[in-house]
Design a protein around this motif. Structure first.
Motif, PDB file in Angstrom:
ATOM      1  N   HIS A  53      32.185  43.947  46.437  1.00  0.00           N
ATOM      2  CA  HIS A  53      33.535  43.550  46.871  1.00  0.00           C
ATOM      3  C   HIS A  53      34.062  42.339  46.095  1.00  0.00           C
ATOM      4  CE1 HIS A  53      33.516  46.446  50.019  1.00  0.00           C
ATOM      5  NE2 HIS A  53      32.623  45.847  50.764  1.00  0.00           N
ATOM      6  N   LYS A  54      33.372  41.984  45.001  1.00  0.00           N
ATOM      7  CA  LYS A  54      33.693  40.761  44.246  1.00  0.00           C
ATOM      8  C   LYS A  54      35.165  40.661  43.846  1.00  0.00           C
ATOM      9  CE  LYS A  54      31.681  40.437  40.333  1.00  0.00           C
ATOM     10  NZ  LYS A  54      30.472  40.696  39.540  1.00  0.00           N
ATOM     11  N   GLU A  55      35.758  41.796  43.506  1.00  0.00           N
ATOM     12  CA  GLU A  55      37.159  41.778  43.037  1.00  0.00           C
ATOM     13  C   GLU A  55      38.165  41.884  44.177  1.00  0.00           C
ATOM     14  OE1 GLU A  55      37.428  40.876  40.029  1.00  0.00           O
ATOM     15  OE2 GLU A  55      35.291  41.212  39.619  1.00  0.00           O
ATOM     16  N   ARG A  56      37.681  42.071  45.400  1.00  0.00           N
ATOM     17  CA  ARG A  56      38.608  42.225  46.538  1.00  0.00           C
ATOM     18  C   ARG A  56      39.162  40.855  46.936  1.00  0.00           C
ATOM     19  NH1 ARG A  56      36.504  47.089  49.057  1.00  0.00           N
ATOM     20  NH2 ARG A  56      38.085  47.015  50.701  1.00  0.00           N
ATOM     21  N   PRO A  57      40.422  40.813  47.424  1.00  0.00           N
ATOM     22  CA  PRO A  57      41.049  39.527  47.763  1.00  0.00           C
ATOM     23  C   PRO A  57      40.336  38.776  48.881  1.00  0.00           C
ATOM     24  CG  PRO A  57      42.431  41.381  48.443  1.00  0.00           C
ATOM     25  CD  PRO A  57      41.344  41.951  47.600  1.00  0.00           C
ATOM     26  N   PHE A  58      39.572  39.504  49.726  1.00  0.00           N
ATOM     27  CA  PHE A  58      38.921  38.859  50.865  1.00  0.00           C
ATOM     28  C   PHE A  58      37.475  38.433  50.578  1.00  0.00           C
ATOM     29  CE2 PHE A  58      38.561  43.506  51.390  1.00  0.00           C
ATOM     30  CZ  PHE A  58      37.175  43.652  51.471  1.00  0.00           C
ATOM     31  N   TYR A  59      37.033  38.544  49.306  1.00  0.00           N
ATOM     32  CA  TYR A  59      35.622  38.275  48.975  1.00  0.00           C
ATOM     33  C   TYR A  59      35.177  36.865  49.376  1.00  0.00           C
ATOM     34  CZ  TYR A  59      31.434  37.775  46.018  1.00  0.00           C
ATOM     35  OH  TYR A  59      30.169  37.545  45.544  1.00  0.00           O
ATOM     36  N   ASN A  60      35.957  35.847  48.991  1.00  0.00           N
ATOM     37  CA  ASN A  60      35.552  34.460  49.297  1.00  0.00           C
ATOM     38  C   ASN A  60      35.513  34.204  50.804  1.00  0.00           C
ATOM     39  OD1 ASN A  60      35.184  33.768  46.626  1.00  0.00           O
ATOM     40  ND2 ASN A  60      37.294  33.048  46.386  1.00  0.00           N
ATOM     41  N   GLU A  61      36.513  34.734  51.481  1.00  0.00           N
ATOM     42  CA  GLU A  61      36.579  34.610  52.949  1.00  0.00           C
ATOM     43  C   GLU A  61      35.365  35.290  53.597  1.00  0.00           C
ATOM     44  OE1 GLU A  61      39.353  36.476  56.525  1.00  0.00           O
ATOM     45  OE2 GLU A  61      40.078  36.596  54.472  1.00  0.00           O
ATOM     46  N   LEU A  62      34.998  36.445  53.048  1.00  0.00           N
ATOM     47  CA  LEU A  62      33.866  37.213  53.579  1.00  0.00           C
ATOM     48  C   LEU A  62      32.557  36.437  53.394  1.00  0.00           C
ATOM     49  CD1 LEU A  62      32.633  39.845  54.694  1.00  0.00           C
ATOM     50  CD2 LEU A  62      32.821  40.820  52.381  1.00  0.00           C
ATOM     51  N   VAL A  63      32.361  35.868  52.208  1.00  0.00           N
ATOM     52  CA  VAL A  63      31.135  35.091  51.942  1.00  0.00           C
ATOM     53  C   VAL A  63      31.083  33.863  52.855  1.00  0.00           C
ATOM     54  CG1 VAL A  63      29.965  33.651  50.208  1.00  0.00           C
ATOM     55  CG2 VAL A  63      30.839  35.928  49.572  1.00  0.00           C
ATOM     56  N   GLU A  64      32.230  33.215  53.032  1.00  0.00           N
ATOM     57  CA  GLU A  64      32.284  32.038  53.911  1.00  0.00           C
ATOM     58  C   GLU A  64      31.939  32.417  55.353  1.00  0.00           C
ATOM     59  OE1 GLU A  64      35.753  28.883  54.613  1.00  0.00           O
ATOM     60  OE2 GLU A  64      35.205  29.269  52.524  1.00  0.00           O
ATOM     61  N   PHE A  65      32.520  33.520  55.816  1.00  0.00           N
ATOM     62  CA  PHE A  65      32.250  33.996  57.184  1.00  0.00           C
ATOM     63  C   PHE A  65      30.769  34.330  57.358  1.00  0.00           C
ATOM     64  CE2 PHE A  65      32.169  38.085  59.756  1.00  0.00           C
ATOM     65  CZ  PHE A  65      32.005  37.449  60.980  1.00  0.00           C
ATOM     66  N   MET A  66      30.206  35.080  56.418  1.00  0.00           N
ATOM     67  CA  MET A  66      28.823  35.543  56.579  1.00  0.00           C
ATOM     68  C   MET A  66      27.799  34.411  56.487  1.00  0.00           C
ATOM     69  SD  MET A  66      28.888  38.692  57.430  1.00  0.00           S
ATOM     70  CE  MET A  66      27.196  39.264  57.157  1.00  0.00           C
ATOM     71  N   THR A  67      28.227  33.267  55.929  1.00  0.00           N
ATOM     72  CA  THR A  67      27.322  32.111  55.851  1.00  0.00           C
ATOM     73  C   THR A  67      27.668  31.056  56.909  1.00  0.00           C
ATOM     74  OG1 THR A  67      28.743  31.070  54.178  1.00  0.00           O
ATOM     75  CG2 THR A  67      26.906  32.400  53.364  1.00  0.00           C
ATOM     76  N   SER A  68      28.589  31.371  57.812  1.00  0.00           N
ATOM     77  CA  SER A  68      29.070  30.379  58.789  1.00  0.00           C
ATOM     78  C   SER A  68      28.115  30.176  59.955  1.00  0.00           C
ATOM     79  CB  SER A  68      30.447  30.792  59.316  1.00  0.00           C
ATOM     80  OG  SER A  68      30.343  31.980  60.087  1.00  0.00           O
ATOM     81  N   GLY A  69      27.111  31.031  60.074  1.00  0.00           N
ATOM     82  CA  GLY A  69      26.128  30.917  61.148  1.00  0.00           C
ATOM     83  C   GLY A  69      25.051  31.961  60.938  1.00  0.00           C
TER      84      GLY A  69
END
Ligand code: ADP
Ligand code: MG
Length: 138
Positions: A53-69
């Motif tokens: 999903h690296k090229e998807r617009p939500f990639y950074n948000e997704l990585v941040e969410f998945m590492t949030s807890g």
């Protein structure tokens, strides 16, 4: 013939204290748990896991969410595991998910959507290997 899939209980659902309810729905749907653990994903781990999903617009948000807890990856086995598990969790966006599905019951929105599911037999094996060594699985 039995197949594998990888579930992850995502940080939103872990924080809501619904690990038990989700695991119960999974086992009641006929899945066998081959491995389960609670881990905190590093940024590098989440980036690698969602590389597709690296090229998807939500990639950074997704990585941040998945590492949030902490998250709870679960290696599952069942006949037709990938499709049956995706049926059990419902659509990516809980607003589109069928009644009674895990995402309908526990997800807030299409980003924080309670659970992950593999999308093919091939990716299931790669994703299980991302979290589990052979000796950790039955
Ligand atoms: P699924 O998890 O149903 O296989 P995708 O593989 O398309 O869905 O997306 C992976 C994850 O990225 C989703 O589960 C969700 O957490 C997040 N995601 C997907 N689409 C969006 C979006 N439009 N905005 C924010 N996050 C999204
Ligand atoms: Mg997907």
């Amino acid at each position: 013939m039995s197949n594998k899939t990888l579930a992850i209980i995502k940080p939103d659902a872990v924080k809501k204290n619904v690990i038990g309810q989700i695991v119960t729905k999974i086992t009641e749907a006929g899945f066998k748990i081959n491995g389960i653990k609670q881990v905190r994903m590093s940024k590098a781990s989440a980036e690698a896991f969602y590389e597709v999903h690296k090229e998807r617009p939500f990639y950074n948000e997704l990585v941040e969410f998945m590492t949030s807890g902490p998250v709870v990856p679960i290696a599952l086995e069942r006949e037709n595991a990938v499709a049956e598990y995706r049926k059990l969790i419902g659509a990516t966006d809980p607003a589109q998910a069928d009644e009674g599905t895990i995402r309908k019951l526990f997800a807030a929105n299409k980003a924080e959507n309670a659970v992950h599911g593999s999308d093919s037999d091939e990716n299931a094996l790669i994703e299980i290997g991302h979290f589990f060594s052979k000796s950790e699985l039955i």
